[in-house]
Design a protein around this motif. Structure first.
Motif, PDB file in Angstrom:
ATOM      1  N   ALA A 166       0.830  -1.209   0.000  1.00 15.84           N
ATOM      2  CA  ALA A 166       0.000   0.000   0.000  1.00 15.84           C
ATOM      3  C   ALA A 166       0.865   1.258   0.000  1.00 15.84           C
ATOM      4  CB  ALA A 166      -0.946  -0.008   1.196  1.00 15.84           C
ATOM      5  N   GLU A 167       1.925   1.276   0.793  1.00 18.37           N
ATOM      6  CA  GLU A 167       2.803   2.444   0.813  1.00 18.37           C
ATOM      7  C   GLU A 167       3.552   2.580  -0.509  1.00 18.37           C
ATOM      8  OE1 GLU A 167       5.220   3.362   4.094  1.00 18.37           O
ATOM      9  OE2 GLU A 167       3.761   2.754   5.610  1.00 18.37           O
ATOM     10  N   LEU A 168       3.864   1.461  -1.154  1.00 15.97           N
ATOM     11  CA  LEU A 168       4.517   1.507  -2.467  1.00 15.97           C
ATOM     12  C   LEU A 168       3.587   2.129  -3.503  1.00 15.97           C
ATOM     13  CD1 LEU A 168       7.124   0.545  -3.954  1.00 15.97           C
ATOM     14  CD2 LEU A 168       5.861  -1.547  -4.534  1.00 15.97           C
ATOM     15  N   VAL A 169       2.311   1.736  -3.481  1.00 17.46           N
ATOM     16  CA  VAL A 169       1.338   2.304  -4.411  1.00 17.46           C
ATOM     17  C   VAL A 169       1.171   3.802  -4.178  1.00 17.46           C
ATOM     18  CG1 VAL A 169      -1.108   2.280  -5.058  1.00 17.46           C
ATOM     19  CG2 VAL A 169       0.116   0.124  -4.731  1.00 17.46           C
ATOM     20  N   ALA A 170       1.037   4.199  -2.909  1.00 21.22           N
ATOM     21  CA  ALA A 170       0.879   5.618  -2.598  1.00 21.22           C
ATOM     22  C   ALA A 170       2.141   6.407  -2.935  1.00 21.22           C
ATOM     23  CB  ALA A 170       0.515   5.792  -1.127  1.00 21.22           C
ATOM     24  N   PHE A 171       3.310   5.795  -2.781  1.00 16.94           N
ATOM     25  CA  PHE A 171       4.577   6.483  -3.057  1.00 16.94           C
ATOM     26  C   PHE A 171       4.648   6.928  -4.517  1.00 16.94           C
ATOM     27  CE2 PHE A 171       8.976   6.092  -4.627  1.00 16.94           C
ATOM     28  CZ  PHE A 171       9.599   7.051  -3.850  1.00 16.94           C
ATOM     29  N   GLU A 189      -5.611   3.439  -7.758  1.00 15.29           N
ATOM     30  CA  GLU A 189      -6.421   2.239  -7.879  1.00 15.29           C
ATOM     31  C   GLU A 189      -5.534   1.073  -8.292  1.00 15.29           C
ATOM     32  OE1 GLU A 189      -9.679   2.793 -10.509  1.00 15.29           O
ATOM     33  OE2 GLU A 189     -10.597   4.415  -9.342  1.00 15.29           O
ATOM     34  N   VAL A 190      -5.825  -0.094  -7.744  1.00 11.57           N
ATOM     35  CA  VAL A 190      -5.095  -1.302  -8.112  1.00 11.57           C
ATOM     36  C   VAL A 190      -6.098  -2.409  -8.409  1.00 11.57           C
ATOM     37  CG1 VAL A 190      -3.161  -0.648  -6.633  1.00 11.57           C
ATOM     38  CG2 VAL A 190      -4.897  -2.212  -5.760  1.00 11.57           C
ATOM     39  N   ILE A 191      -5.612  -3.423  -9.122  1.00 11.43           N
ATOM     40  CA  ILE A 191      -6.384  -4.637  -9.377  1.00 11.43           C
ATOM     41  C   ILE A 191      -5.701  -5.774  -8.630  1.00 11.43           C
ATOM     42  CG2 ILE A 191      -7.087  -6.297 -11.135  1.00 11.43           C
ATOM     43  CD1 ILE A 191      -7.262  -3.998 -13.101  1.00 11.43           C
ATOM     44  N   ALA A 192      -6.480  -6.570  -7.925  1.00  9.06           N
ATOM     45  CA  ALA A 192      -5.936  -7.670  -7.126  1.00  9.06           C
ATOM     46  C   ALA A 192      -6.296  -9.004  -7.766  1.00  9.06           C
ATOM     47  CB  ALA A 192      -6.466  -7.609  -5.698  1.00  9.06           C
ATOM     48  N   ILE A 193      -5.277  -9.801  -8.099  1.00 10.83           N
ATOM     49  CA  ILE A 193      -5.460 -11.170  -8.583  1.00 10.83           C
ATOM     50  C   ILE A 193      -4.981 -12.096  -7.478  1.00 10.83           C
ATOM     51  CG2 ILE A 193      -4.878 -12.838 -10.384  1.00 10.83           C
ATOM     52  CD1 ILE A 193      -4.263 -10.529 -12.241  1.00 10.83           C
ATOM     53  N   ILE A 241      -5.791 -10.067   0.637  1.00 12.21           N
ATOM     54  CA  ILE A 241      -6.299  -8.973  -0.194  1.00 12.21           C
ATOM     55  C   ILE A 241      -7.221  -8.062   0.616  1.00 12.21           C
ATOM     56  CG2 ILE A 241      -7.707  -8.441  -2.205  1.00 12.21           C
ATOM     57  CD1 ILE A 241      -4.851  -9.435  -2.779  1.00 12.21           C
ATOM     58  N   ALA A 242      -7.962  -8.634   1.565  1.00 14.64           N
ATOM     59  CA  ALA A 242      -8.787  -7.786   2.433  1.00 14.64           C
ATOM     60  C   ALA A 242      -7.906  -6.842   3.251  1.00 14.64           C
ATOM     61  CB  ALA A 242      -9.642  -8.654   3.357  1.00 14.64           C
ATOM     62  N   ALA A 243      -6.780  -7.363   3.758  1.00 17.83           N
ATOM     63  CA  ALA A 243      -5.851  -6.503   4.492  1.00 17.83           C
ATOM     64  C   ALA A 243      -5.261  -5.439   3.573  1.00 17.83           C
ATOM     65  CB  ALA A 243      -4.733  -7.356   5.103  1.00 17.83           C
ATOM     66  N   LEU A 244      -4.968  -5.798   2.328  1.00 16.76           N
ATOM     67  CA  LEU A 244      -4.452  -4.818   1.368  1.00 16.76           C
ATOM     68  C   LEU A 244      -5.474  -3.709   1.129  1.00 16.76           C
ATOM     69  CD1 LEU A 244      -2.384  -3.849  -0.727  1.00 16.76           C
ATOM     70  CD2 LEU A 244      -3.473  -5.397  -2.373  1.00 16.76           C
ATOM     71  N   GLY A 245      -6.738  -4.085   0.985  1.00 16.88           N
ATOM     72  CA  GLY A 245      -7.766  -3.067   0.783  1.00 16.88           C
ATOM     73  C   GLY A 245      -7.859  -2.097   1.949  1.00 16.88           C
ATOM     74  N   ASP A 246      -7.743  -2.613   3.173  1.00 22.10           N
ATOM     75  CA  ASP A 246      -7.783  -1.736   4.347  1.00 22.10           C
ATOM     76  C   ASP A 246      -6.607  -0.774   4.356  1.00 22.10           C
ATOM     77  OD1 ASP A 246     -10.072  -3.026   5.138  1.00 22.10           O
ATOM     78  OD2 ASP A 246      -9.039  -4.388   6.516  1.00 22.10           O
ATOM     79  N   LYS A 247      -5.429  -1.269   4.064  1.00 21.36           N
ATOM     80  CA  LYS A 247      -4.243  -0.413   4.086  1.00 21.36           C
ATOM     81  C   LYS A 247      -4.255   0.601   2.948  1.00 21.36           C
ATOM     82  CE  LYS A 247      -2.606  -2.179   7.748  1.00 21.36           C
ATOM     83  NZ  LYS A 247      -2.564  -1.355   8.990  1.00 21.36           N
ATOM     84  N   LEU A 248      -4.806   0.224   1.805  1.00 18.74           N
ATOM     85  CA  LEU A 248      -4.924   1.186   0.704  1.00 18.74           C
ATOM     86  C   LEU A 248      -5.906   2.299   1.048  1.00 18.74           C
ATOM     87  CD1 LEU A 248      -4.970  -1.192  -2.400  1.00 18.74           C
ATOM     88  CD2 LEU A 248      -3.206   0.487  -1.858  1.00 18.74           C
ATOM     89  N   SER A 249      -7.014   1.949   1.680  1.00 17.20           N
ATOM     90  CA  SER A 249      -8.015   2.962   2.016  1.00 17.20           C
ATOM     91  C   SER A 249      -7.463   3.970   3.021  1.00 17.20           C
ATOM     92  CB  SER A 249      -9.281   2.300   2.569  1.00 17.20           C
ATOM     93  OG  SER A 249      -8.997   1.625   3.784  1.00 17.20           O
ATOM     94  N   GLU A 250      -6.541   3.545   3.886  1.00 16.06           N
ATOM     95  CA  GLU A 250      -5.920   4.476   4.827  1.00 16.06           C
ATOM     96  C   GLU A 250      -5.107   5.538   4.098  1.00 16.06           C
ATOM     97  OE1 GLU A 250      -3.604   2.231   7.538  1.00 16.06           O
ATOM     98  OE2 GLU A 250      -5.321   1.168   8.422  1.00 16.06           O
ATOM     99  N   ARG A 251      -4.700   5.223   2.860  1.00 20.35           N
ATOM    100  CA  ARG A 251      -3.898   6.162   2.066  1.00 20.35           C
ATOM    101  C   ARG A 251      -4.698   6.721   0.899  1.00 20.35           C
ATOM    102  NH1 ARG A 251      -1.551   2.430   4.684  1.00 20.35           N
ATOM    103  NH2 ARG A 251       0.511   2.723   5.612  1.00 20.35           N
TER     104      ARG A 251
END
Length: 922
Positions: free
Chosen positions: A157-162, A167-171, A182-192
């Protein structure tokens, strides 16, 4: 007696040397059963087995750990991740009175057997089941001995925000590990303020056709940032299909979880065709500090893997290091367990024993009575292993979670930086930052070579190539069609807003397929707020037109950069004011005239007082002095006073007053010139304040946000508001006025009003804009198209195209040459009170100083009068003293000085004569 003590010491020494210091030989067993449950028939399983066996040999050969107690390893094959069979195999291990189990390999199995571990109180230590939902609250006997996937998803998530992507797509594989990660990734992305725009799950064993179908759907989506969370078996196959579909080229970003580094480290290098499929991929590896223990273990690895080359070279992965430390962690915990004087006992008090008549023989499972104590010993271990410091936090996670971020290039990988929970993204090893305060303001990574062999950061978003065309809602206006209009009988739209949109779209680096869809019945202006709401409902994909950016609308959609500024203004009918014989009085208000006249008289009187005793021009009979004061006062208006001032105080007062007169004359002249030379327009309404305080009817444009603003923000009663549709209807309502069924004023946005006034010179704008709004194009929340179009609009403004479009549609100004303007405000006292204050203070200060000077001179004069009086009977009374003071004030200063000198000479002569007489008498 001697034989007794000899036997005692022999027993004591035998117990000491056999069990180690602090251990009781009667309670410490010769061996402890440890279960290991992993799939050893895979490449990764085999290298994990090597690491585990090496750790067990090292522990059993180290006398400082466990004394002579040996770890007895019971290895059970985890049947290729099969959930039910793994559970059965785990139960078989627990039936063998194992005090702990290292495993399982699968998160699916870990979720199920953790319930059994809770019941039997047998600790489960796993370095591969990294699912973040395996919580110590729900599963207290599950102990994760590697890094939690929650931290890996935080790093992604920090890499994406950096890189500024949104928006990302999760496979992912649709199992517990994949879904929860992936649920944890979604939570961390929403924080950013980022999000997963599309989730693409796959079955645990997908076919090539299923992988192809999933990737085709991904290719049709907008985002080009793909996070792949799978395992070492299916990851290469997914990349191979993506390569065939052209999804490993320029514009794509692939971020793989730690499975890829595990694959690369296990069998490095991969075959050339597999390496070609993953060029430019960014992936993560669990970070292990460069300790001396790690360097020694790495140097041993070749010897440990010698003879196990049937499947090619066996590389050392991070999981091997954590597997090695897991055995040592458990050994140290058991050592502490025995040193505390604990014993290993099992009981059959489990509820499983109550299941009679079953064929599964669950009653063979026993409870480890001291399981809670051993669990506490495990969580209390603090050691340095091959992975670095091994210690648990209060939430049962390892301290200092960190990951390496690597980039696949050529035949290998290149480290581009690190992530740690302490400092975020950096290019220096995490351990060098642990001693420093947390600082996430300076995030940094080395350059990346992205898919397509490019170093330029991908935009991360393209217009979706799914054949769908954007449905863009266009308000179907019936007035002010210069902004938006539809050609009769066609689907063609034109106008200022349409031209701006088309020009901005042409600047985008990609094509945007769209269709304009009219919104409205064509008989009345549609509500732009309703049009914006329909975007959130999915009816339209965007809205283009004269849509004002308001607070309410920004809560529903995202707007582009405003392409025109347009605040609310008030329009009223006006009448021309003809010049009159008394026009010269209009520049000042009555109060201003009165205060100015008073100050002329006050300044004249003050100057007379200051000059009266010194200046002959201000002396004479009372009638003459009054005339002098009046003449001097008003002649200063024209700087034509003929009396000279000789005193310092008088000159100071006059200097300040002449400056005030200069300002007043200049202001009066400018205002009178404007009144006499420029055509004046009069209106009883001066602005929004006077309109709100009145009870007149107010017109507004139908369908605009003006109505809600006037009611909710300004508190105007709804009964006073009149909706108007066309400019002609508006003009007629203004001419009729509020008392004849029309309106006293009309409120609308400046962009509309400029067109309205272009050919209607008997109306005008009063006051200033009382809102600051702009027009923009509306898109759904977090739409990248809104950001790209904003950039295009700014480019249009910078290169002048936006102004040229504006001039094309909105540059008609028929009334500008007439020079008409609304009646200017008359000059009032509040604009000049500062000048009057300075002049008044100067007068007061001069009079005060003058009074002090007079009192000093009078006191001296009065003392001389007393000295010159020969007897007390000649001293003045109170009334005569007042008359003396008044005559002193009225007397010229030169006369006072001369008379004082004469009296002094007389006193000297009198004293001389008096002295002579006395001599004669003697």
């Amino acid at each position: 007696m001697i034989k007794f003590w000899l036997v005692f010491f022999m027993v004591l020494s035998n117990g000491f040397y056999s069990t180690g210091a602090g251990m009781n030989n009667s309670t410490v067993p010769d061996s402890v059963n440890i279960g290991i449950l992993y799939s050893f028939n895979t490449t990764i399983g085999r290298i994990l087995q090597i690491a585990l066996e090496a750790a067990i040999d090292d522990v059993n050969s180290d006398p400082s750990i466990l004394g002579k107690t040996q770890l007895n390893i019971l290895m059970q094959e985890d049947s290729k991740y099969r959930g039910f069979l793994s559970i059965a195999e785990t139960l078989q291990l627990m039936a063998k009175r194992t005090v702990a189990i290292i495993g399982p390999q699968s998160t699916i199995t870990a979720h199920v057997i953790s319930h059994v571990a809770n019941e039997l109180q047998v600790p489960l230590l796993s370095f591969s089941a990294t699912d973040p939902t395996l919580s110590p609250v729900q599963f207290p006997f599950f102990i994760r001995t590697a890094q939690n996937d929650l931290y890996m998803m935080t790093a992604i998530a920090e890499l994406v925000a950096f890189y500024g992507w949104r928006e990302v797509i999760a496979i992912f594989v649709d199992d517990d590990q994949g879904r929860n990660g992936i649920a944890a990734l979604g939570d961390k992305l929403s924080e950013r303020r980022c999000k997963i725009s599309y989730k693409a799950p796959m079955t645990a064993e997908p076919t090539k056709e299923e992988i192809t179908d999933v990737l085709v759907q991904v290719a049709l989506a907008e985002s080009r940032i793909i996070v792949l969370h799978t395992n070492t078996i299916w990851g290469p196959k997914i990349f191979s299909v993506a390569q065939n579909l052209g999804m490993m080229g320029t514009g794509y970003v692939w971020i793989a979880t730690s499975f890829l580094t595990t694959l690369l480290d296990t069998a490095s290098p991969l075959p050339p065709d597999e390496m070609q499929d993953i060029q430019g991929v960014v992936t993560l590896r669990m970070y292990t500090a460069e300790t001396e223990l790690k360097r020694r273990f790495v140097s041993r690895w070749k010897n440990l893997t010698r003879g196990n080359t049937s499947d090619g070279p066996m590389g050392l992965t991070a999981y091997c290091l954590y597997a090695y430390d897991t055995v040592w962690l458990l050994a140290r915990a058991i050592d502490t367990f025995f040193k505390q004087g604990n014993r290993i006992t099992f009981s059959n008090d489990s509820k499983l024993s109550e299941l009679h008549g079953d064929n599964l023989h669950l009653d063979a499972l026993n409870i480890f009575n001291e399981g809670n104590i051993l669990r506490s010993c495990i969580l209390g271990v603090n050691m340095t292993g091959v992975t670095g410091q091994v210690r648990y936090t209060s939430d049962c996670n390892l301290v200092n979670p960190a990951f390496e971020i690597v980039n696949v290039i050529g035949s290998g990988v290149r480290r581009i930086g690190y992530w740690s929970n302490h400092s975020g993204l950096s290019v220096v090893p995490p351990e060098s930052l642990y001693s420093k305060p947390t600082n996430r303001s300076n995030q940094k990574l080395n350059p990346v070579i992205w898919p397509g062999d490019t170093v330029q950061k991908p935009r991360g978003w393209v217009f979706p190539n799914n054949g769908k065309r954007l449905k863009i809602g266009i308000p179907k206006r019936v007035s002010y069609r210069e902004f938006v209009s539809q050609a009769p009988g066609t689907d063609v739209f034109k106008g200022f807003c349409i031209d701006v949109f088309l020009a901005a779209v042409n600047l985008l680096p990609y094509g945007v397929p769209y269709n304009f869809v009219p919104f409205g019945d064509g008989h009345s202006n549609p509500s732009n707020s309703e049009l914006v709401r329909l975007i959130t409902a999915g009816v339209y994909d965007a809205a283009v037109g004269d849509i004002t950016i308001t607070t309410e609308r920004t809560k529903m959609v995202d707007f582009t950069q405003p392409f025109i500024e347009s605040g609310l203004v008030v329009v009223t009918p006006v009448k021309k004011m003809e010049s009159s014989a008394w026009a010269f009085l209009r520049p000042f208000t009555p109060l201003m005239w009165a205060v100015t006249a008073i100050f002329f008289l006050v300044v004249g009187a003050v100057v007379w007082i200051l000059e009266h005793r010194l200046n002959d021009d201000f002396r004479g009979p009372p009638k003459k002095q009054v005339v002098t004061i009046l003449w001097f006062s008003f002649s200063t208006m024209f700087f034509a006073h003929r009396e000279n001032t000789v005193s310092t105080l008088g000159r100071l007062v006059l200097l300040i007053w002449l400056f005030v007169v200069l300002i007043i004359n200049s202001s009066y002249t400018a205002s009178l010139t404007s009144i006499l030379t420029v055509q004046q327009l009069a209106s009883p309404i001066k602005g929004i304040e006077s309109l709100v305080n009145s009870h007149d009817r107010i017109g507004y444009l139908q369908g605009s946000f003006t109505r809600n603003y006037l009611i909710e923000e300004l508190g105007i009663d709804e009964s006073r508001l009149v909706p108007l549709t066309t400019p002609e209807e508006t003009a007629k309502a203004l001419k009729d006025g509020s008392h004849k069924g029309g309106v006293a004023a009309y409120i609308d946005e400046r962009a509309y009003i400029e067109l309205f006034l272009a050919s209607r010179c008997d109306f005008t704008i009063v006051g200033q804009e009382f809102t600051r709004n702009g027009w923009g194009f509306a898109f759904p929340r977090d739409s990248p198209l809104a950001i790209d179009l904003s950039t295009a609009i700014l480019e249009l403004a910078e290169n002048g195209d936006l102004q040229r479009i504006h001039d094309k549609w909105l540059l008609s100004r028929a009334c500008l040459s007439q020079g008409a303007k609304l009646e200017v405000d008359r000059l009032n006292l509040k604009s000049f009170w500062g000048l009057y204050l300075v002049a008044g203070f100067a007068c007061f200060l001069a009079l005060f100083i003058y009074l002090i000077q007079i009192m000093r001179q009078y006191k001296k004069h009065y003392s001389e009068e007393l000295e010159s009086s020969p007897s007390p009977s000649q001293q003045s009374s109170g009334s005569s003293r007042v008359r003396t003071f008044m005559s002193f004030v009225d007397e010229k200063e030169e006369d006072v000085k001369n008379r004082s000198k004469r009296r002094q000479m007389e006193r000297i002569s009198y004293r001389s004569n008096d002295g002579g007489s006395s001599s004669a008498m003697c």
